[in-house]
Write a protein that holds these residues in place. Structure first.
Motif, PDB file in Angstrom:
ATOM      1  N   ARG A  40      -7.353  -3.645   4.838  1.00 20.63           N
ATOM      2  CA  ARG A  40      -7.941  -2.649   5.762  1.00 20.63           C
ATOM      3  C   ARG A  40      -7.029  -2.417   6.961  1.00 20.63           C
ATOM      4  NH1 ARG A  40     -12.802  -5.482   5.009  1.00 20.63           N
ATOM      5  NH2 ARG A  40     -12.620  -6.367   7.116  1.00 20.63           N
ATOM      6  N   ASN A  41      -6.483  -3.518   7.517  1.00 16.07           N
ATOM      7  CA  ASN A  41      -5.576  -3.389   8.657  1.00 16.07           C
ATOM      8  C   ASN A  41      -4.327  -2.605   8.277  1.00 16.07           C
ATOM      9  OD1 ASN A  41      -7.279  -4.824  10.334  1.00 16.07           O
ATOM     10  ND2 ASN A  41      -6.257  -6.783  10.003  1.00 16.07           N
ATOM     11  N   ALA A  42      -3.799  -2.870   7.086  1.00 14.60           N
ATOM     12  CA  ALA A  42      -2.618  -2.153   6.603  1.00 14.60           C
ATOM     13  C   ALA A  42      -2.946  -0.673   6.388  1.00 14.60           C
ATOM     14  CB  ALA A  42      -2.123  -2.785   5.304  1.00 14.60           C
ATOM     15  N   LYS A  43      -4.133  -0.400   5.855  1.00 17.17           N
ATOM     16  CA  LYS A  43      -4.578   0.974   5.629  1.00 17.17           C
ATOM     17  C   LYS A  43      -4.657   1.739   6.955  1.00 17.17           C
ATOM     18  CE  LYS A  43      -8.641   3.486   3.854  1.00 17.17           C
ATOM     19  NZ  LYS A  43      -9.248   3.879   5.145  1.00 17.17           N
ATOM     20  N   LEU A  58       0.821  -1.215   0.000  1.00 16.91           N
ATOM     21  CA  LEU A  58       0.000   0.000   0.000  1.00 16.91           C
ATOM     22  C   LEU A  58       0.854   1.265   0.000  1.00 16.91           C
ATOM     23  CD1 LEU A  58      -3.054  -0.498   2.413  1.00 16.91           C
ATOM     24  CD2 LEU A  58      -3.073  -0.109  -0.043  1.00 16.91           C
ATOM     25  N   GLU A  59       1.880   1.238   0.840  1.00 20.59           N
ATOM     26  CA  GLU A  59       2.739   2.420   0.964  1.00 20.59           C
ATOM     27  C   GLU A  59       3.390   2.764  -0.368  1.00 20.59           C
ATOM     28  OE1 GLU A  59       5.753   4.127   4.327  1.00 20.59           O
ATOM     29  OE2 GLU A  59       5.939   2.017   3.775  1.00 20.59           O
ATOM     30  N   TRP A  72     -13.905   6.765  -4.999  1.00 20.22           N
ATOM     31  CA  TRP A  72     -13.087   6.845  -3.782  1.00 20.22           C
ATOM     32  C   TRP A  72     -11.612   6.664  -4.126  1.00 20.22           C
ATOM     33  CZ3 TRP A  72     -14.601   8.594   0.731  1.00 20.22           C
ATOM     34  CH2 TRP A  72     -15.950   8.575   1.054  1.00 20.22           C
ATOM     35  N   TYR A  73     -10.778   7.518  -3.466  1.00 21.62           N
ATOM     36  CA  TYR A  73      -9.331   7.446  -3.634  1.00 21.62           C
ATOM     37  C   TYR A  73      -8.673   7.240  -2.268  1.00 21.62           C
ATOM     38  CZ  TYR A  73      -9.696   9.249  -8.413  1.00 21.62           C
ATOM     39  OH  TYR A  73      -9.998   9.405  -9.760  1.00 21.62           O
ATOM     40  N   LEU A  74      -7.508   6.631  -2.293  1.00 19.92           N
ATOM     41  CA  LEU A  74      -6.713   6.473  -1.070  1.00 19.92           C
ATOM     42  C   LEU A  74      -5.451   7.308  -1.212  1.00 19.92           C
ATOM     43  CD1 LEU A  74      -6.967   2.618  -0.386  1.00 19.92           C
ATOM     44  CD2 LEU A  74      -8.428   4.455   0.440  1.00 19.92           C
ATOM     45  N   SER A  75      -5.105   7.968  -0.094  1.00 17.15           N
ATOM     46  CA  SER A  75      -3.927   8.856  -0.136  1.00 17.15           C
ATOM     47  C   SER A  75      -3.242   8.891   1.216  1.00 17.15           C
ATOM     48  CB  SER A  75      -4.378  10.274  -0.534  1.00 17.15           C
ATOM     49  OG  SER A  75      -3.308  11.174  -0.435  1.00 17.15           O
TER      50      SER A  75
END
Length: 315
Positions: free
Chosen positions: A293-296, A264-265, A310-313
């Motif tokens: 989800r846990n990593a997020k 994810l990172e 939806w975006y992740l940042s």
């Protein structure tokens, strides 16, 4: 000669199980929380107590009315250990009551325990640890000694519809199933309707996992994790992929989660990315939604909505 008394099941009314925390801690029953020394059992329970005294949500539970709690400890000081932990957890300490047993040590069969439940209307009673409240005449390894004690405490829980948590240590055996690693007679666990084990992840010592090894009243819960750190104190993490036997044998590792964190990172390092794209690629790499989800949560990645997507940042 005693008269025979029979109960006809036709006359018994069906009762719904009520829960303090579903499916971990039922009202009117005994729950055992056990683990090796220093794994965070007491800290976990005090964090739960803190939220209960303020009616705050716990794990996936909705907020409820604040309740009174009776907390008895035979190991830690009230002023130098228990109250500081309660204050750190932001508890309403006026709702945490302790039976003063300096002159006469409290036992599970002590009439003061029932008196305290009646007087305080406590909905949760915690005895920490189990062996500290058995009494000097009770051998915790002998079933004929343990059964009447556990029967009495179970009857108290049922009579007043309060949850009773017994905190216990594990024996030193590193082999065999988790069921047989509790200290003393197996009758302790036989009397409990829910048994939880707390342990830490081998290569991530700040992460502790709660595994349910017995659930008589509901489907067995998925393991959940929390973090204990000097910087941030206590933090819920959420569901975690590990079994109780792996946890206690020392083979439970957080490598899968760490791999998801690294993935994810790297993926969102240079800017926001569509969540659907991330989840699709994560699935291809073998990561479950729960692990992602846990990593997020670990990375404190933010979700944002833009152009109906939806975006992740990281920012």
């Amino acid at each position: 000669m005693s008269k025979l008394k029979l109960i006809n099941m036709q006359d018994i009314e069906v009762e719904d199980i009520e829960w303090l925390i579903y499916p971990f801690i039922p009202y009117g029953k005994i729950t055992i929380i056990q683990g090796d020394p220093g794994e965070g059992k007491t800290t976990l329970v005090l964090q739960i107590i803190a939220r209960l005294t303020k009616g705050e949500a716990i794990i996936n539970e909705k907020a409820k009315q604040p309740i009174n709690v009776i907390y008895q400890t035979a190991e830690d000081g009230l002023g130098d250990t228990i109250k500081p932990r309660l204050l750190s957890a932001d508890a309403d300490c006026s709702k945490v009551l302790v039976i003063d047993d300096k002159d006469t040590p409290l036992t599970m069969r002590d009439v003061r325990l029932e008196q305290a439940i009646v007087e305080t209307k406590a909905k949760l009673v915690v005895l920490d640890p189990i062996q500290g409240f058995l009494g000097a005449d009770v051998d915790m390894h002998r079933a004929n000694k343990i059964r009447p004690v556990m029967k009495h405490i179970a009857e108290l829980a049922d009579k007043y519809k309060c949850a009773i948590i017994l905190i216990g240590h594990m024996n030193k055996c590193s082999m065999g199933k988790s069921t047989y690693r509790g200290l003393g007679s197996i009758d302790f666990q036989a009397a409990a309707r829910s048994v939880l084990i707390v342990g830490r992840i081998k290569d991530e010592p700040e992460i502790r996992v709660v595994c349910q090894t017995k659930s008589s009243l509901a489907p067995e819960a998925k393991s959940i994790a929390f973090r204990l750190s000097k910087e941030n104190g206590f933090e819920w993490i959420g569901e975690y992929d590990v079994t109780a036997d792996d946890l206690l044998s020392g083979t439970a590792k957080g490598t899968k989660k760490q791999a998801a964190i690294d993935f994810l990172e790297e993926f969102v390092l240079n800017g926001a990315k569509p969540q659907t794209e991330i989840m699709k690629l994560a699935k291809e790499k073998g990561f479950s939604e729960k692990t992602v989800r846990n990593a997020k949560d670990e990375l404190k990645i933010k979700s944002m909505r833009k152009n109906n997507q939806w975006y992740l940042s990281l920012n």
